[in-house]
Design a protein around this motif. Sequence first.
Motif, PDB file in Angstrom:
ATOM      1  N   LEU A   1      19.337  31.106  33.497  1.00 33.52           N
ATOM      2  CA  LEU A   1      19.870  29.747  33.590  1.00 33.52           C
ATOM      3  C   LEU A   1      18.754  28.755  33.892  1.00 33.52           C
ATOM      4  O   LEU A   1      17.752  29.106  34.523  1.00 33.52           O
ATOM      5  N   LYS A   2      18.957  27.503  33.457  1.00 35.55           N
ATOM      6  CA  LYS A   2      17.941  26.479  33.697  1.00 35.55           C
ATOM      7  C   LYS A   2      18.598  25.172  34.119  1.00 35.55           C
ATOM      8  O   LYS A   2      19.619  24.766  33.561  1.00 35.55           O
ATOM      9  N   ALA A   3      18.006  24.522  35.102  1.00 32.91           N
ATOM     10  CA  ALA A   3      18.389  23.166  35.499  1.00 32.91           C
ATOM     11  C   ALA A   3      17.114  22.354  35.652  1.00 32.91           C
ATOM     12  O   ALA A   3      16.044  22.904  35.928  1.00 32.91           O
ATOM     13  N   ALA A   4      17.242  21.039  35.476  1.00 35.58           N
ATOM     14  CA  ALA A   4      16.050  20.197  35.457  1.00 35.58           C
ATOM     15  C   ALA A   4      16.248  18.928  36.268  1.00 35.58           C
ATOM     16  O   ALA A   4      17.327  18.335  36.293  1.00 35.58           O
ATOM     17  N   MET A   5      15.171  18.529  36.936  1.00 32.85           N
ATOM     18  CA  MET A   5      15.114  17.220  37.589  1.00 32.85           C
ATOM     19  C   MET A   5      13.680  16.753  37.493  1.00 32.85           C
ATOM     20  O   MET A   5      12.747  17.515  37.760  1.00 32.85           O
ATOM     21  N   ASP A   6      13.495  15.507  37.105  1.00 35.97           N
ATOM     22  CA  ASP A   6      12.150  14.974  36.933  1.00 35.97           C
ATOM     23  C   ASP A   6      11.966  13.779  37.867  1.00 35.97           C
ATOM     24  O   ASP A   6      12.546  13.746  38.955  1.00 35.97           O
ATOM     25  N   ARG A   7      11.221  12.784  37.426  1.00 38.07           N
ATOM     26  CA  ARG A   7      10.908  11.628  38.281  1.00 38.07           C
ATOM     27  C   ARG A   7      12.147  10.863  38.712  1.00 38.07           C
ATOM     28  O   ARG A   7      12.124  10.144  39.708  1.00 38.07           O
ATOM     29  N   GLU A   8      13.227  10.989  37.917  1.00 38.84           N
ATOM     30  CA  GLU A   8      14.428  10.202  38.211  1.00 38.84           C
ATOM     31  C   GLU A   8      15.118  10.633  39.500  1.00 38.84           C
ATOM     32  O   GLU A   8      15.923   9.900  40.066  1.00 38.84           O
ATOM     33  N   GLY A   9      14.812  11.863  39.977  1.00 41.70           N
ATOM     34  CA  GLY A   9      15.396  12.319  41.223  1.00 41.70           C
ATOM     35  C   GLY A   9      16.847  12.754  41.083  1.00 41.70           C
ATOM     36  O   GLY A   9      17.331  13.017  39.980  1.00 41.70           O
ATOM     37  N   PRO A  10      17.573  12.821  42.204  1.00 34.64           N
ATOM     38  CA  PRO A  10      18.918  13.407  42.217  1.00 34.64           C
ATOM     39  C   PRO A  10      19.997  12.433  41.744  1.00 34.64           C
ATOM     40  O   PRO A  10      20.842  11.976  42.514  1.00 34.64           O
ATOM     41  N   THR A  11      19.996  12.115  40.453  1.00 29.11           N
ATOM     42  CA  THR A  11      21.070  11.302  39.892  1.00 29.11           C
ATOM     43  C   THR A  11      22.375  12.105  39.899  1.00 29.11           C
ATOM     44  O   THR A  11      22.379  13.324  40.073  1.00 29.11           O
TER      45      THR A  11
END
Length: 320
Positions: free
Chosen positions: A133-143
């Motif tokens: 499984l994969k989840a992603a978070m980048d510069r936008e943070g915890p939207t």
Amino acid sequence: MKTVQTVQGPVSTDALGSTLMHEHICTSSMGVATHYPQLYAADYEARIVRDLEKMRDNGISTVVDATPVCLGRDVRVLKRASEQTGVNIVATTGWWGCEPPYVGPTTDEQWARCFADDITKGCDGTDIKAGILKAAMDREGPTEWKVKVHHAVGLAQRETGAKIMLHTYCPTESPRFQLAALREVGVDMNSVSVGHIPETTDLDFVKWIYDQGAWLGMDRLPIVLLPGSYAVATQTRIKFIKTLLDAGMGDRMLFSHDFMSVSTLYDNQPEEVQKDVQKQCPERFLFLKNHIFPQLAEMGVDPDLLWRMTIENPKRFFEA
């Protein structure tokens, strides 16, 4: 006997061999691979086979393809390539990008059901199952959307037992929010690999991740940049890996490149850009073996230990 689901079926963890834990066999936007493969170069499947054959001939037996559907996953291509080369390929489910339009309000549980079905039933209308499984978070943070994806991936992990890999942006310490979201749905951190660790050189922060019980995804080695993009230099990354090894974190390092065999992102660039991309990583999926590991050996790291880590650490991760 413990097994890992590959595109050709379950494989014993004892048979994984040297494993690259975060690569991309073919990448594009969602739907392109299955509907408009002509946007890849004409010989793209042959190029994939050549890359896998070079891995196999250099002792690499397994590749985790970190490409969920939103990054252009095509499990049929993965299975054909695996059958032709004998390299084990682990397909990925979960989500990488923005919230999909025209879906409407959805719950964590609805997405978890989609991801779990990819693992238990099959992907993309086939019986070819995902294995991670994969989840992603980048510069936008915890939207709101990013937290929803992490909750859904965590719920699917709890149901299926599949492991989780995280796309992160370590310069803004996104793993702090990501691990918290997974904990909220009861995920054991020993089932989580935190990717893109070499994007930072903050030892205290990486030690914090390690102390949570999560695994360290040592990828983006090197990071391939398009013109106008900048990141931590490869030599700095190598030195930081040595620092982490000296700090005793090698037992939970998972090595790979985060390189793309074929991609509509690169295949359609001007010729000079394609040449520059090739120059940045001429060894392609052998960059670790031919470039990173020899430099670490020159710094005093046992080269046999480094190679064993590509065998023993993935095995322990999947068995955890």
